[in-house]
Design a protein around this motif. Structure first.
Motif, PDB file in Angstrom:
ATOM      1  N   LEU A  75     -11.109  -8.133  -1.319  1.00 20.61           N
ATOM      2  CA  LEU A  75     -10.335  -9.176  -1.998  1.00 20.61           C
ATOM      3  C   LEU A  75      -8.944  -8.664  -2.379  1.00 20.61           C
ATOM      4  O   LEU A  75      -7.959  -9.400  -2.284  1.00 20.61           O
ATOM      5  N   ALA A  76      -8.863  -7.395  -2.792  1.00 17.16           N
ATOM      6  CA  ALA A  76      -7.564  -6.815  -3.146  1.00 17.16           C
ATOM      7  C   ALA A  76      -6.659  -6.697  -1.926  1.00 17.16           C
ATOM      8  O   ALA A  76      -5.434  -6.814  -2.039  1.00 17.16           O
ATOM      9  N   ALA A  77      -7.266  -6.465  -0.771  1.00 15.26           N
ATOM     10  CA  ALA A  77      -6.487  -6.290   0.463  1.00 15.26           C
ATOM     11  C   ALA A  77      -6.262  -7.597   1.211  1.00 15.26           C
ATOM     12  O   ALA A  77      -5.587  -7.607   2.253  1.00 15.26           O
ATOM     13  N   ALA A  78      -6.804  -8.694   0.692  1.00 20.88           N
ATOM     14  CA  ALA A  78      -6.813  -9.958   1.436  1.00 20.88           C
ATOM     15  C   ALA A  78      -5.428 -10.415   1.877  1.00 20.88           C
ATOM     16  O   ALA A  78      -5.256 -10.944   2.977  1.00 20.88           O
ATOM     17  N   GLY A  79      -4.417 -10.219   1.039  1.00 20.65           N
ATOM     18  CA  GLY A  79      -3.078 -10.714   1.348  1.00 20.65           C
ATOM     19  C   GLY A  79      -2.223  -9.734   2.120  1.00 20.65           C
ATOM     20  O   GLY A  79      -1.012  -9.953   2.243  1.00 20.65           O
ATOM     21  N   ASP A  80      -2.822  -8.673   2.673  1.00 19.06           N
ATOM     22  CA  ASP A  80      -2.062  -7.618   3.358  1.00 19.06           C
ATOM     23  C   ASP A  80      -0.933  -7.132   2.448  1.00 19.06           C
ATOM     24  O   ASP A  80       0.254  -7.191   2.790  1.00 19.06           O
ATOM     25  N   PRO A  81      -1.278  -6.637   1.245  1.00 19.54           N
ATOM     26  CA  PRO A  81      -0.274  -6.384   0.208  1.00 19.54           C
ATOM     27  C   PRO A  81       0.659  -5.223   0.528  1.00 19.54           C
ATOM     28  O   PRO A  81       0.273  -4.250   1.187  1.00 19.54           O
ATOM     29  N   GLU A  82       1.878  -5.335   0.031  1.00 21.04           N
ATOM     30  CA  GLU A  82       2.828  -4.231   0.118  1.00 21.04           C
ATOM     31  C   GLU A  82       2.476  -3.145  -0.890  1.00 21.04           C
ATOM     32  O   GLU A  82       2.765  -1.961  -0.681  1.00 21.04           O
ATOM     33  N   ILE A  83       1.896  -3.560  -2.024  1.00 11.97           N
ATOM     34  CA  ILE A  83       1.396  -2.615  -3.029  1.00 11.97           C
ATOM     35  C   ILE A  83      -0.031  -3.018  -3.374  1.00 11.97           C
ATOM     36  O   ILE A  83      -0.305  -4.201  -3.612  1.00 11.97           O
ATOM     37  N   ILE A  84      -0.924  -2.040  -3.396  1.00 12.66           N
ATOM     38  CA  ILE A  84      -2.300  -2.323  -3.792  1.00 12.66           C
ATOM     39  C   ILE A  84      -2.683  -1.385  -4.929  1.00 12.66           C
ATOM     40  O   ILE A  84      -2.420  -0.178  -4.886  1.00 12.66           O
ATOM     41  N   PHE A  85      -3.261  -1.971  -5.985  1.00 10.68           N
ATOM     42  CA  PHE A  85      -3.689  -1.231  -7.167  1.00 10.68           C
ATOM     43  C   PHE A  85      -5.211  -1.136  -7.144  1.00 10.68           C
ATOM     44  O   PHE A  85      -5.900  -2.154  -7.005  1.00 10.68           O
ATOM     45  N   GLY A 139      -0.029   4.907   6.088  1.00 12.15           N
ATOM     46  CA  GLY A 139       0.667   5.142   7.351  1.00 12.15           C
ATOM     47  C   GLY A 139       1.510   3.956   7.784  1.00 12.15           C
ATOM     48  O   GLY A 139       2.457   4.111   8.572  1.00 12.15           O
ATOM     49  N   LYS A 140       1.184   2.763   7.285  1.00 15.02           N
ATOM     50  CA  LYS A 140       1.951   1.550   7.597  1.00 15.02           C
ATOM     51  C   LYS A 140       3.015   1.271   6.531  1.00 15.02           C
ATOM     52  O   LYS A 140       3.615   0.189   6.527  1.00 15.02           O
ATOM     53  N   GLY A 141       3.226   2.231   5.629  1.00 18.59           N
ATOM     54  CA  GLY A 141       4.267   2.078   4.624  1.00 18.59           C
ATOM     55  C   GLY A 141       3.850   1.344   3.377  1.00 18.59           C
ATOM     56  O   GLY A 141       4.688   0.998   2.540  1.00 18.59           O
ATOM     57  N   ARG A 142       2.550   1.090   3.210  1.00 15.59           N
ATOM     58  CA  ARG A 142       2.082   0.426   2.002  1.00 15.59           C
ATOM     59  C   ARG A 142       2.077   1.412   0.823  1.00 15.59           C
ATOM     60  O   ARG A 142       1.888   2.606   0.988  1.00 15.59           O
ATOM     61  N   THR A 143       2.277   0.877  -0.367  1.00 17.45           N
ATOM     62  CA  THR A 143       2.217   1.674  -1.589  1.00 17.45           C
ATOM     63  C   THR A 143       0.836   1.502  -2.209  1.00 17.45           C
ATOM     64  O   THR A 143       0.352   0.379  -2.337  1.00 17.45           O
ATOM     65  N   VAL A 144       0.218   2.611  -2.568  1.00 16.92           N
ATOM     66  CA  VAL A 144      -1.127   2.589  -3.138  1.00 16.92           C
ATOM     67  C   VAL A 144      -1.092   3.294  -4.491  1.00 16.92           C
ATOM     68  O   VAL A 144      -0.609   4.424  -4.601  1.00 16.92           O
ATOM     69  N   VAL A 145      -1.593   2.626  -5.511  1.00 17.13           N
ATOM     70  CA  VAL A 145      -1.715   3.230  -6.842  1.00 17.13           C
ATOM     71  C   VAL A 145      -3.186   3.180  -7.224  1.00 17.13           C
ATOM     72  O   VAL A 145      -3.777   2.098  -7.284  1.00 17.13           O
ATOM     73  N   VAL A 164       6.393 -12.277  -6.200  1.00 10.25           N
ATOM     74  CA  VAL A 164       5.965 -10.883  -6.295  1.00 10.25           C
ATOM     75  C   VAL A 164       4.448 -10.795  -6.169  1.00 10.25           C
ATOM     76  O   VAL A 164       3.918  -9.943  -5.441  1.00 10.25           O
ATOM     77  N   ARG A 165       3.734 -11.676  -6.849  1.00  8.79           N
ATOM     78  CA  ARG A 165       2.269 -11.650  -6.807  1.00  8.79           C
ATOM     79  C   ARG A 165       1.729 -11.855  -5.389  1.00  8.79           C
ATOM     80  O   ARG A 165       0.655 -11.356  -5.045  1.00  8.79           O
ATOM     81  N   ASN A 166       2.457 -12.591  -4.583  1.00  6.61           N
ATOM     82  CA  ASN A 166       2.039 -12.847  -3.202  1.00  6.61           C
ATOM     83  C   ASN A 166       2.082 -11.590  -2.343  1.00  6.61           C
ATOM     84  O   ASN A 166       1.510 -11.555  -1.260  1.00  6.61           O
ATOM     85  N   ARG A 167       2.747 -10.554  -2.850  1.00  7.19           N
ATOM     86  CA  ARG A 167       2.956  -9.341  -2.057  1.00  7.19           C
ATOM     87  C   ARG A 167       2.163  -8.151  -2.590  1.00  7.19           C
ATOM     88  O   ARG A 167       2.360  -7.023  -2.145  1.00  7.19           O
ATOM     89  N   ILE A 168       1.271  -8.383  -3.563  1.00  8.68           N
ATOM     90  CA  ILE A 168       0.486  -7.291  -4.135  1.00  8.68           C
ATOM     91  C   ILE A 168      -0.998  -7.651  -4.124  1.00  8.68           C
ATOM     92  O   ILE A 168      -1.375  -8.811  -3.959  1.00  8.68           O
ATOM     93  N   GLY A 169      -1.824  -6.629  -4.296  1.00  5.41           N
ATOM     94  CA  GLY A 169      -3.261  -6.829  -4.442  1.00  5.41           C
ATOM     95  C   GLY A 169      -3.787  -5.879  -5.499  1.00  5.41           C
ATOM     96  O   GLY A 169      -3.195  -4.817  -5.731  1.00  5.41           O
ATOM     97  N   ALA A 170      -4.876  -6.255  -6.131  1.00  2.25           N
ATOM     98  CA  ALA A 170      -5.411  -5.418  -7.210  1.00  2.25           C
ATOM     99  C   ALA A 170      -6.929  -5.469  -7.237  1.00  2.25           C
ATOM    100  O   ALA A 170      -7.536  -6.527  -7.107  1.00  2.25           O
ATOM    101  N   MET A 171      -7.515  -4.298  -7.398  1.00  4.80           N
ATOM    102  CA  MET A 171      -8.956  -4.159  -7.585  1.00  4.80           C
ATOM    103  C   MET A 171      -9.171  -3.486  -8.933  1.00  4.80           C
ATOM    104  O   MET A 171      -8.922  -2.294  -9.095  1.00  4.80           O
ATOM    105  N   LEU A 172      -9.558  -4.277  -9.925  1.00 10.50           N
ATOM    106  CA  LEU A 172      -9.763  -3.750 -11.260  1.00 10.50           C
ATOM    107  C   LEU A 172     -11.208  -3.275 -11.424  1.00 10.50           C
ATOM    108  O   LEU A 172     -12.037  -3.426 -10.524  1.00 10.50           O
ATOM    109  N   GLN A 173     -11.517  -2.697 -12.571  1.00 11.13           N
ATOM    110  CA  GLN A 173     -12.837  -2.085 -12.749  1.00 11.13           C
ATOM    111  C   GLN A 173     -13.961  -3.103 -12.682  1.00 11.13           C
ATOM    112  O   GLN A 173     -15.035  -2.818 -12.158  1.00 11.13           O
ATOM    113  N   ASP A 174     -13.739  -4.289 -13.218  1.00 11.24           N
ATOM    114  CA  ASP A 174     -14.772  -5.321 -13.205  1.00 11.24           C
ATOM    115  C   ASP A 174     -14.506  -6.299 -12.059  1.00 11.24           C
ATOM    116  O   ASP A 174     -13.458  -6.943 -12.013  1.00 11.24           O
TER     117      ASP A 174
END
Length: 303
Positions: free
Chosen positions: A142-152, A177-183, A74-84
């Motif tokens: 860095l959050a987008a590096a893995g071409d994530p299906e979901i990006i936070f 537009g490419k079907g990615r989920t963005v939160v 699951v982690r291989n398919r997501i990306g995250a950009m946190l506040q710090d």
């Protein structure tokens, strides 16, 4: 039927006897751009941390892409950009991005990540020398590096200049537009209004609103019909019309507040109200957000 990207079922998180998240249930379809809004301390960051598997809920269930947020698949398919954003010393921007690319099975190219983050001219700079806004852009790369299906994205555009924010918005729209989920969480409500196709508002750890930006605005602040009124038009006749909540005058310009402007405009025409230069507007998202928060604080006895 669309598949679900994220599922929360009756999720509660307790810190030192206090509920940071309180019985939160939420289902997010894949391909959604969702803005998670709330005042400081509402539980937004805690909610995202639990979805990412960085914290465990005290009770309730969370599924991410149908699986456990802590599973490596699951982690291989997501990306995250946190506040710090943590910057690794002694690495250039391009080296930092390449390091993160190596963590994923199917990463985006270095050139693409530099482009979408607006860091092409900084690729040979030391990452630690970047300005605050540039470091946020690096965090996005860095959050987008893995071409994530979901990006936070937690407060992603803090410190960015106008052109960087515009590039970020364009990139998010392209990802959706490419079907990615963005939160995303953001204090820039204009950003949420422009980007999100769904807005969830939480306060005191509880969900208090969920809908499209238009639904959130219309459901709390209502809508406004404004027009220039003829001399025969008086407040009394307008207030007597069903559906008119309030009347505001500015010279001969009048605003009618209503929760159903479609019906109201028809009634105004049927009654042959003397009017011209007609406009129909929703209240702003900022007003709607503040109304929601204030109402729930009053109910809780906070104010």
């Amino acid at each position: 039927m669309k598949q679900l990207a994220i599922q929360l079922e009756n999720v509660t998180k307790v810190y030192k006897g206090k509920k940071a998240v309180d019985d939160l249930s939420l289902s997010i379809e894949r391909g959604t751009v969702l803005a998670l809004l709330g005042p400081n301390g509402a539980g937004k960051t805690t909610t995202i941390s639990m979805i990412l598997g960085l914290q465990q809920p005290t009770s309730g269930k969370i599924k991410l892409l149908g699986g456990n947020p802590r599973d490596s698949e699951v982690r291989n398919r997501i990306g995250a950009m946190l506040q710090d954003v943590s910057i690794i010393d002694n690495l250039k921007v391009s080296e930092t991005i390449n390091l993160f690319r190596n963590y994923y099975t199917n990463p985006l190219s270095l050139a693409e990540l530099l482009r979408i983050s607006g860091l092409e001219n900084e690729k040979n700079k030391m990452a630690a020398s970047l300005s605050g806004g540039q470091q946020r852009r690096l965090g996005f790369a860095l959050a987008a590096a893995g071409d994530p299906e979901i990006i936070f994205l937690d407060e992603p555009t803090v410190g960015m200049d106008i052109s960087s924010r515009q590039l970020f918005w364009d990139t998010i729209r392209a990802m959706a537009g490419k079907g990615r989920t963005v939160v995303l969480t953001t204090h820039y409500l204009e950003e949420a209004d422009n980007l999100a196709d769904r807005i969830v508002v939480i306060n005191n750890g509880k969900l208090i609103a969920d809908g499209t930006p238009s639904e959130i605005k219309a459901g709390t602040t209502g809508r406004v019909i404004s027009f220039t009124a003829g001399v025969s038009v008086k407040s009394e006749m307008l207030l007597a019309i069903p559906g008119v909540v309030d009347v505001e005058w500015s010279g001969r310009r009048v605003k009618l507040h209503s929760n159903d402007t479609d019906t109201l405009i028809r009634v105004l025409i049927e009654k042959r109200i003397e009017m011209h230069d007609i406009e129909i507007q929703s209240g702003g998202l900022e007003d709607a957000f503040q109304t929601l928060v204030d109402n729930t604080n009053v109910l809780k006895g906070v104010v």
